[in-house]
Design a protein around this motif. Structure first.
Motif, PDB file in Angstrom:
ATOM      1  N   LYS A  56     -33.691  12.255  65.201  1.00 39.17           N
ATOM      2  CA  LYS A  56     -33.503  13.059  63.987  1.00 39.17           C
ATOM      3  C   LYS A  56     -34.819  13.258  63.255  1.00 39.17           C
ATOM      4  CE  LYS A  56     -30.570  10.534  61.693  1.00 39.17           C
ATOM      5  NZ  LYS A  56     -30.781   9.324  62.511  1.00 39.17           N
ATOM      6  N   THR A  73     -26.346  16.131  63.589  1.00 37.82           N
ATOM      7  CA  THR A  73     -25.856  14.818  63.980  1.00 37.82           C
ATOM      8  C   THR A  73     -26.450  14.464  65.342  1.00 37.82           C
ATOM      9  OG1 THR A  73     -23.770  15.206  62.818  1.00 37.82           O
ATOM     10  CG2 THR A  73     -23.814  13.408  64.402  1.00 37.82           C
ATOM     11  N   LEU A  74     -27.224  13.421  65.357  1.00 43.93           N
ATOM     12  CA  LEU A  74     -27.794  12.881  66.592  1.00 43.93           C
ATOM     13  C   LEU A  74     -27.543  11.388  66.586  1.00 43.93           C
ATOM     14  CD1 LEU A  74     -31.264  14.696  66.775  1.00 43.93           C
ATOM     15  CD2 LEU A  74     -29.403  14.952  68.411  1.00 43.93           C
ATOM     16  N   PRO A  75     -27.377  10.770  67.760  1.00 44.67           N
ATOM     17  CA  PRO A  75     -27.176   9.326  67.769  1.00 44.67           C
ATOM     18  C   PRO A  75     -28.365   8.593  67.167  1.00 44.67           C
ATOM     19  CG  PRO A  75     -27.108  10.251  70.005  1.00 44.67           C
ATOM     20  CD  PRO A  75     -27.414  11.356  69.086  1.00 44.67           C
ATOM     21  N   THR A  76     -28.129   7.412  66.626  1.00 46.24           N
ATOM     22  CA  THR A  76     -29.222   6.597  66.104  1.00 46.24           C
ATOM     23  C   THR A  76     -30.267   6.399  67.197  1.00 46.24           C
ATOM     24  OG1 THR A  76     -27.729   5.461  64.599  1.00 46.24           O
ATOM     25  CG2 THR A  76     -29.817   4.367  65.100  1.00 46.24           C
ATOM     26  N   ASP A 112     -24.179  19.345  66.347  1.00 47.58           N
ATOM     27  CA  ASP A 112     -23.539  18.034  66.526  1.00 47.58           C
ATOM     28  C   ASP A 112     -23.831  17.559  67.944  1.00 47.58           C
ATOM     29  OD1 ASP A 112     -22.049  15.761  66.705  1.00 47.58           O
ATOM     30  OD2 ASP A 112     -20.174  16.662  65.992  1.00 47.58           O
ATOM     31  N   CYS A 113     -24.805  16.696  68.067  1.00 51.43           N
ATOM     32  CA  CYS A 113     -25.188  16.153  69.374  1.00 51.43           C
ATOM     33  C   CYS A 113     -24.947  14.653  69.420  1.00 51.43           C
ATOM     34  CB  CYS A 113     -26.648  16.477  69.677  1.00 51.43           C
ATOM     35  SG  CYS A 113     -26.990  18.244  69.647  1.00 51.43           S
ATOM     36  N   GLY A 114     -24.037  14.191  68.553  1.00 46.17           N
ATOM     37  CA  GLY A 114     -23.731  12.766  68.529  1.00 46.17           C
ATOM     38  C   GLY A 114     -22.828  12.409  69.658  1.00 46.17           C
ATOM     39  N   GLY A 172     -31.882   8.916  68.327  1.00 45.18           N
ATOM     40  CA  GLY A 172     -31.847  10.156  69.113  1.00 45.18           C
ATOM     41  C   GLY A 172     -32.847  11.202  68.702  1.00 45.18           C
ATOM     42  N   GLY A 209     -26.595   9.844  61.879  1.00 47.56           N
ATOM     43  CA  GLY A 209     -26.600   9.227  63.193  1.00 47.56           C
ATOM     44  C   GLY A 209     -25.233   8.756  63.631  1.00 47.56           C
ATOM     45  N   GLY A 210     -24.210   9.541  63.389  1.00 45.44           N
ATOM     46  CA  GLY A 210     -22.895   9.156  63.889  1.00 45.44           C
ATOM     47  C   GLY A 210     -21.858   8.904  62.814  1.00 45.44           C
TER      48      GLY A 210
END
Length: 224
Positions: free
Chosen positions: A61, A54-57, A222-224, A59, A199-200
């Protein structure tokens, strides 16, 4: 004579070196440094481990599976829901010299035919596909052919929360995607890793997606 499979269910762990991965990312994709979760994601895929990332949009991926694919010399499969973003991803890769890209997004019969032919012959480093394009006999045949010859190191399902009914972007074509692709991309002694990237998504949606896609003991980042 017989030969050892390229990928097996008991691959040795990838010896991760973040400095080397960052250098490769810079040389190949012109990015300055890796973000949290990216090196771990690349290492998981190169070790043959399933992955939930999980990475922010925006971010990074896609860099995880792109870099991992370039380090395998085989054909990685990526499914993502937005055709325009897949086309943009292919365009960006070609702009930095990565041209062995198969694009299966529909709308262009010649492009699709070329992508399937290249997949069958193992010409691609990455095959980028919209989920609705994957449930066809011609795709299944092409994927099995490349699995038997060159091997498929991993299948990445981007925006994996689309597989969850409780997700806000539910896509019916995503429901059995991971399980089907893993079976179709397997060959004797070689089972690809499966990555679910998001992405979240809400934890509930991501957990449901993980279950329906059929992930097995995944590495979780999980880096969101």
């Amino acid at each position: 004579g017989s030969h050892e499979p390229v990928f097996s269910t008991e691959r040795a762990p990838f010896k991760r070196d973040d400095a080397v991965l960052a250098l490769l990312a810079n040389r190949l994709f012109r990015v300055e440094g890796l973000r949290p979760g990216q090196a771990e994601g690349v290492a998981a895929l190169l070790s043959g481990r399933d992955l939930v990332l999980t990475l922010p949009t925006g971010g990074g991926k896609s860099l995880c599976y792109q870099l991992a694919a370039l380090l395998t010399a085989c054909t990685a499969i990526v499914a993502a829901p937005l055709r325009a973003l897949l086309r943009d991803q292919a365009r960006r890769l070609r702009s930095v010299g990565v041209t062995r890209i198969g694009l299966l997004v529909g709308g262009d019969v010649t492009e699709t035919r070329r992508a399937l032919s290249g997949l069958r012959e193992g010409r691609w480093i990455l095959a980028l596909a919209a989920p609705e394009r994957l449930d066809s006999g011609s795709f299944r045949e092409a994927l099995r052919a490349t699995a038997e010859t060159g091997g498929v190191p991993f299948v990445a399902v981007d925006e994996a929360h689309c597989a969850a009914r409780r997700g806000h972007d539910w896509r019916p074509a995503y429901r059995a995607l991971g399980a089907r692709l893993r079976v179709w991309a397997s060959s004797s002694g070689r089972i690809p890793a499966l990555a679910a990237l998001s992405g979240g998504a809400t934890p509930g949606a991501l957990a449901e997606a993980e279950r329906v896609l059929g992930l097995r003991d995944p590495v979780r980042q999980d880096c969101g």
